[in-house]
Motif scaffolding. Structure first.
Motif, PDB file in Angstrom:
ATOM      1  N   ASN A   1       0.810  -1.214   0.000  1.00  0.00           N
ATOM      2  CA  ASN A   1       0.000   0.000   0.000  1.00  0.00           C
ATOM      3  C   ASN A   1       0.846   1.268   0.000  1.00  0.00           C
ATOM      4  OD1 ASN A   1      -2.222   1.626   0.062  1.00  0.00           O
ATOM      5  ND2 ASN A   1      -2.723   1.257   2.216  1.00  0.00           N
TER       6      ASN A   1
ATOM      7  N   ARG B   1      -0.164   3.470  -7.252  1.00  0.00           N
ATOM      8  CA  ARG B   1      -0.490   2.989  -5.907  1.00  0.00           C
ATOM      9  C   ARG B   1      -0.399   1.482  -5.926  1.00  0.00           C
ATOM     10  NH1 ARG B   1      -3.986   6.304  -2.776  1.00  0.00           N
ATOM     11  NH2 ARG B   1      -4.443   4.558  -1.416  1.00  0.00           N
TER      12      ARG B   1
ATOM     13  N   LYS C   1       1.071   2.304   5.135  1.00  0.00           N
ATOM     14  CA  LYS C   1      -0.117   3.171   5.175  1.00  0.00           C
ATOM     15  C   LYS C   1      -0.113   4.276   6.216  1.00  0.00           C
ATOM     16  CE  LYS C   1      -3.299  -0.164   7.363  1.00  0.00           C
ATOM     17  NZ  LYS C   1      -4.512  -0.907   7.079  1.00  0.00           N
ATOM     18  N   GLY C   2      -0.210   3.973   7.479  1.00  0.00           N
ATOM     19  CA  GLY C   2      -0.465   4.937   8.535  1.00  0.00           C
ATOM     20  C   GLY C   2      -0.071   6.369   8.235  1.00  0.00           C
TER      21      GLY C   2
ATOM     22  N   VAL D   1      -2.170   9.330   3.982  1.00  0.00           N
ATOM     23  CA  VAL D   1      -3.219   9.525   2.991  1.00  0.00           C
ATOM     24  C   VAL D   1      -3.813  10.917   2.915  1.00  0.00           C
ATOM     25  CG1 VAL D   1      -5.565   8.812   2.391  1.00  0.00           C
ATOM     26  CG2 VAL D   1      -3.828   7.129   2.905  1.00  0.00           C
TER      27      VAL D   1
END
Ligand SMILES: *[C@@H]1O[C@H](CO)[C@@H](O)[C@H](O)[C@H]1NC(C)=O
Ligand SMILES: *[C@@H]1O[C@H](CO)[C@@H](O)[C@H](O)[C@H]1NC(C)=O
Ligand SMILES: *[C@@H]1O[C@H](CO)[C@@H](O)[C@H](O)[C@H]1NC(C)=O
Length: 947
Positions: free
Chosen positions: A96, A111, A144-145, A148
């Protein structure tokens, strides 16, 4: 065709350095090969009988190999294991992520996931665990964390390639036993190999990796006072290897270097050469540019002769003309240049000015070889058409972003060069010249190039795909593709945002940062491509004025100036500033350098002499710079353009006429105004400089505070304080011991010194003037703290002591705080140039906090400065870096204080700066990359300068 060979025992003729052995291997490999097509044997060319020598096959193999072009081995992209794979490296799945691949002219962003295995990238894009065998052992890194911002770029990945580094050869910390960048033995020495000096214990390997640098081209030097001007370079991976040898760091070493010479299976690989022209070679060999270029022509001419002899020899051998053929012609000294002429060497040329670039283009055209890149190349942007005339196509330019003006060659260097070159269709690489710049922050060079106009995709490519391509290694590094080396960096912001910092770095699939948990990304607002200001006009002027565009403000207004669309105003109380965010874009009216109104300001309608739209900008504090030679040196390397150096009483004698041992020099007496670095800093938001006399001894003299924007010394407000502080420097490795230097300071502080020096040290003992001591090591700092206590006890006084430089100050932070001593950090992103700096606190990602934060946490008064006068312009970026790295632990106000009120308080400048000079930014506030300084409001000088 297929003649019978004589009885074959060994291909080895008389041992010769290279070709014979290499050829032997090839010959062995070829024996029995049915496709062996050379015309060999007992022939009767021209009616004469020829006796085929015993090593004929070896000779023919050597001859065949002469013309083999460098190529990527077939099916390379299909490999599933790298030649650099270290046994035991686990596979890694990065999930991701937002991936900047380097493909599609640097515009492709996808992505997805990346699978690293066998030291190579095995998969890019969506990947399912079920595609791996049940038994597969692998790490999963979830990117991820916190990354975004839906629909936007969330975290790009790239591993940085540095095209110009001396890491390992110009080792850090610098020790006499490891000074291997330059040879003193001649001007043209293409036979030297940087590999022979590559120190695997250079402290910067780990540091540079922590900045995301994975590969570097290691070049021999050309910039020292002692130097040699050519030699062979080597691309390496920076990571430590199991073998722990320099050789095991090399990427695809040519077979010349691993003993094979010619490989039967693989095509030849690239070799690398460094050349230099201009000042360095000329200066050191007390020759001229004419001598230097001639020495290169003479060298290439030798190589040409060897090459022609080889070709003639091989024509004869291949025609079966064996009689009197003799030995294969070769030369250990010139073989590297012969290879250049055969097109199998990437030549990188240190070269700055139009005059030198022209000389090298003619050299290349005369001998028919190509230069991959001009390095430093401060004037290439002025001569794009000249570059386009080069044999084999125009070379790229490997540049610094803003490091310039250190010598004449660099005087016309421009921050707009990357953009201008790109606009001319020429390729640009940003490089470190490590340790000249710390390659750990090579990405900052690309960020600055982008800030000054280089398109984002080209800026990212300038430290990844472009250098990889120029190295001929784009089949394995510089972009993210299946089959490429597993060199990947996970960043915590968009890579063109300051201060993008790696969360993890993989080299050959091996994670390099040793933390248990992947650090969080920085906040969402730092995950997008930054907007940058428009510098079209400035870039045009740079070319129009041949690198020396006028830098004086366009207008100085004493009357009212109306700023519209202002989003933030920083108000001051004395030297201290607090931000006032305006609820909606407002007007600000300034007269005689003072803010008279914030808001609608209707009462000033029609009174403004000048109106400036700030497009959501700010009036922010103007910054103080300390620690460089700005104002005393225009070009440091030019004796007539500098103040010179103050005498050293410890190595005297100093003539009586200036005061003998008691001499104390005042910087104010040597001040030069309107220098280019001074004005550039002024146009970048730095209005005041404090500069101490240039010195190499213990006693520095008295510093001065002056306005960087003032036109000359007698102009109003030009000199802000004639005598600011008393300066001394603790110099490790100087001819005089540290204990001797401390002993001298003790005598002076106790009031026992002669002349002006005696007088001012006595003043400092009573706190009448700050005493600023340049010092790095924790031990020397501790000794100074003891000395302070001793003197204060003896004299019942209080010394206003400031430690400057102070790389290791964090180690004694509590004691510094207890002693009420201030600290001036003059390199905010520290580097271990000297042994006494080795215990630096690196900052993220290697340490959560940097030295500034640690000292502040102990309630030490800290200010920050900059030691390199060309980089004083970057003060707002340096501060923004500290602000973002603190992740909210420091407020904007705390950080701005580091270069305003804290600096003023350490140096006793509160009164001189109480008018609170401000910088006017369009498009954003002081730390934002969208903001551009467009003016200053100077209470001191009673005016507004419009840039
Ligand atoms: C990727 O990460 C973001 C942010 O944490 C998350 O919203 C999204 O669902 C993740 N996508 C996948 C495919 O896991
Ligand atoms: C040199 O490297 C090549 C490629 O890795 C290898 O095939 C060859 O055996 C090496 N030569 C020697 C003498 O180690
Ligand atoms: C620093 O000063 C603050 C405020 O005066 C105080 O609360 C804190 O304990 C001090 N920190 C140290 C390490 O002395």
């Amino acid at each position: 065709m297929d003649a019978k060979l004589p009885p074959y025992t060994t291909a080895r003729a008389a041992p010769r350095p290279q070709f014979a052995r290499l050829a032997a291997l090839v010959a062995l490999a070829l024996i029995g090969s049915a496709s062996f097509l050379f015309n060999v044997g007992s022939s009767a060319a021209g009616g004469t009988a020829h006796t085929v020598p015993i090593n004929a096959q070896a000779i023919l193999a050597t001859c065949a190999a002469l013309h083999a072009p460098v190529e990527v081995p077939r099916n390379f992209a299909a490999r599933d294991r790298s030649d650099r794979f270290e046994e035991g490296t686990k596979a890694t799945l990065i999930k991701n992520a937002t991936i900047w691949t380097g493909n599609d002219d640097g515009k492709e962003i996808i992505r997805g996931d990346i699978l690293l295995d066998g030291g190579v990238i095995r998969h890019v894009g969506k990947f399912s665990r079920s595609l791996l065998p049940e038994s597969a052992v692998f790490n999963v890194v979830d990117a991820k964390g916190g990354w975004v911002t839906p629909g936007q770029v969330i975290g790009l990945k790239l591993a940085i390639v540095d095209l110009h580094s001396h890491i390992g050869v110009g080792s850090s910390p610098h020790l006499n036993g490891a000074s291997d960048t330059n040879s003193r033995h001649g001007i043209t020495q293409p036979w030297l190999r940087a590999l022979d000096g590559l120190n695997t214990h250079d402290a910067s390997f780990e540091l540079s990796i922590s900045g995301g640098v994975t590969s570097s081209l290691i070049l021999p030097g050309s910039a020292n006072a002692i130097g040699k001007w050519r030699g062979q370079g080597f691309p390496i991976k920076l990571r430590a290897t199991k073998e722990r040898s320099p050789f095991s760091k090399l990427i695809e070493p040519a077979f010349t270097f691993n003993g094979s010479g010619i490989e039967p299976v693989y095509p030849p690989r690239w070799r690398y050469l460094k050349q230099a022209c201009g000042e360095n070679p000329s200066r050191v060999y007390s020759g001229t540019r004419m001598d230097n270029i001639y020495s290169m022509r003479a060298a290439y001419n030798e190589a040409r002769k060897v090459k022609e002899k080889q070709d003639e020899y091989c024509l004869n051998a291949q025609a079966g003309q064996w009689n009197d053929l003799g030995e294969f012609p070769e030369s250990l000294q010139w073989e590297a240049l012969v290879e250049v002429l055969r097109g199998r060497v990437k030549v990188n040329n240190h070269c700055y000015e139009a005059v030198d670039l022209d000389g090298i283009v003619r050299l290349a055209n005369e001998f028919h070889f190509h230069i991959e890149a001009f390095h430093h190349a401060h004037e290439t942007y002025l001569v794009p058409d000249l570059l386009k005339k080069m044999y084999g196509g125009p070379p790229a330019s490997a540049l610094f972003a803003t490091h310039a003006r250190y010598k004449r060659e660099a005087y016309r260097g421009s921050e707009f060069a990357p953009k201008i070159l790109h606009d001319n269709g020429l390729r640009v690489v940003m490089k470190s010249d490590h340790p000249v710049l710390d390659s750990r922050f090579l990405l900052f060079e690309a960020q600055q190039a982008h800030f000054y106009g280089l398109p984002w995709n080209v800026a990212l490519a300038s430290v990844t795909t472009t250098p990889a391509d120029l190295l001929g290694l784009s089949h394995r590094i510089g972009s993210i593709r299946k089959g490429h080396d597993a060199d990947i960096v996970l960043w915590d912001t968009h890579p063109l945002v300051l201060p993008a910092t790696p969360r993890q770095v993989f080299i050959d699939g091996i994670p390099q940062l040793k933390h248990d948990k992947l650090p969080e990304s920085k906040p969402a607002e730092l995950q997008n491509l930054p907007k940058t200001p428009d510098f079209e006009e400035e870039a045009k002027a740079a070319v129009e004025y041949e690198g020396l565009p006028p830098l004086t403000p366009k207008k100085s207004v004493k009357g009212a100036v109306l700023f519209t669309n202002v989003a933030t105003v920083w108000n001051h109380e004395g030297a201290e500033f607090t931000a006032q965010s305006l609820s909606r874009p407002s007007n600000v009216v300034v007269r005689a350098g003072k803010v008279e109104c914030v808001g609608a300001c209707a009462q000033f309608a029609g009174q403004a002499e000048e109106t400036v739209d700030l497009a959501g900008g700010a009036l922010a504090p103007s910054l103080i710079t300390y620690g460089s030679t700005v104002g005393l040196q225009e070009i440091p390397a030019e004796s007539t353009m500098s103040d010179g150096s103050a005498p050293d009483a410890l190595r005297g004698p100093i003539p009586d006429i200036v005061g003998g041992d008691g001499t104390l020099i005042r910087a104010v007496d040597g001040l030069q105004f309107a220098g280019r670095d001074a004005l550039i800093a002024y146009l970048s938001g730095v209005s005041t400089a404090v500069t101490a006399p240039v010195h190499s001894g213990l006693i520095g003299g008295l510093s001065v505070a002056f306005s960087l924007g003032a036109p000359y010394k007698l102009a109003k407000g030009a000199v802000q304080k004639r005598v600011v502080a008393l300066h001394a420097s603790i110099n490790k490795g100087s001819a005089v011991s540290i204990s001797t230097q401390i002993s001298a300071l003790r005598r002076l502080l106790l009031g026992n010194g002669p002349g002006d020096a005696g007088k001012y040290f006595k003043l400092a003992s009573g706190g009448g003037i700050p005493l600023v001591v340049d010092v790095h090591g924790a031990d020397e700092i501790a000794t100074l703290l003891e000395l302070k206590a001793e003197v204060e006890k003896a004299l019942d006084g209080k010394i206003k002591l400031v430690l400057a430089g102070a790389t290791e100050a964090h180690l004694v932070a509590p004691e510094i705080a207890a002693a009420d001593v201030g600290v001036f950090i003059t390199r905010t992103r520290p580097f271990p140039s000297q042994w006494s700096q080795r215990r630096l606190l690196p900052g993220q990602p290697l340490s959560d906090r940097n030295a500034v934060e640690v000292l502040l946490a102990h309630n030490v008064t800290v200010a920050v400065g900059e030691g390199d006068k060309a980089l004083t312009r970057n003060a707002r970026f340096d501060l923004g870096w500290i602000y973002h790295e603190s992740a909210g632990r420091l407020s904007k106000k705390d950080v701005i204080a580091l270069a305003t009120s804290n600096a003023a308080s350490l140096l006793g400048l509160e009164d001189a700066l109480s008018t609170g000079d401000m910088v006017v930014y369009r498009g954003g506030d002081i730390f934002e990359l969208s903001a551009k300084a467009v003016g200053t409001v100077s209470g001191n000088r009673g005016l507004v300068d419009i840039f």
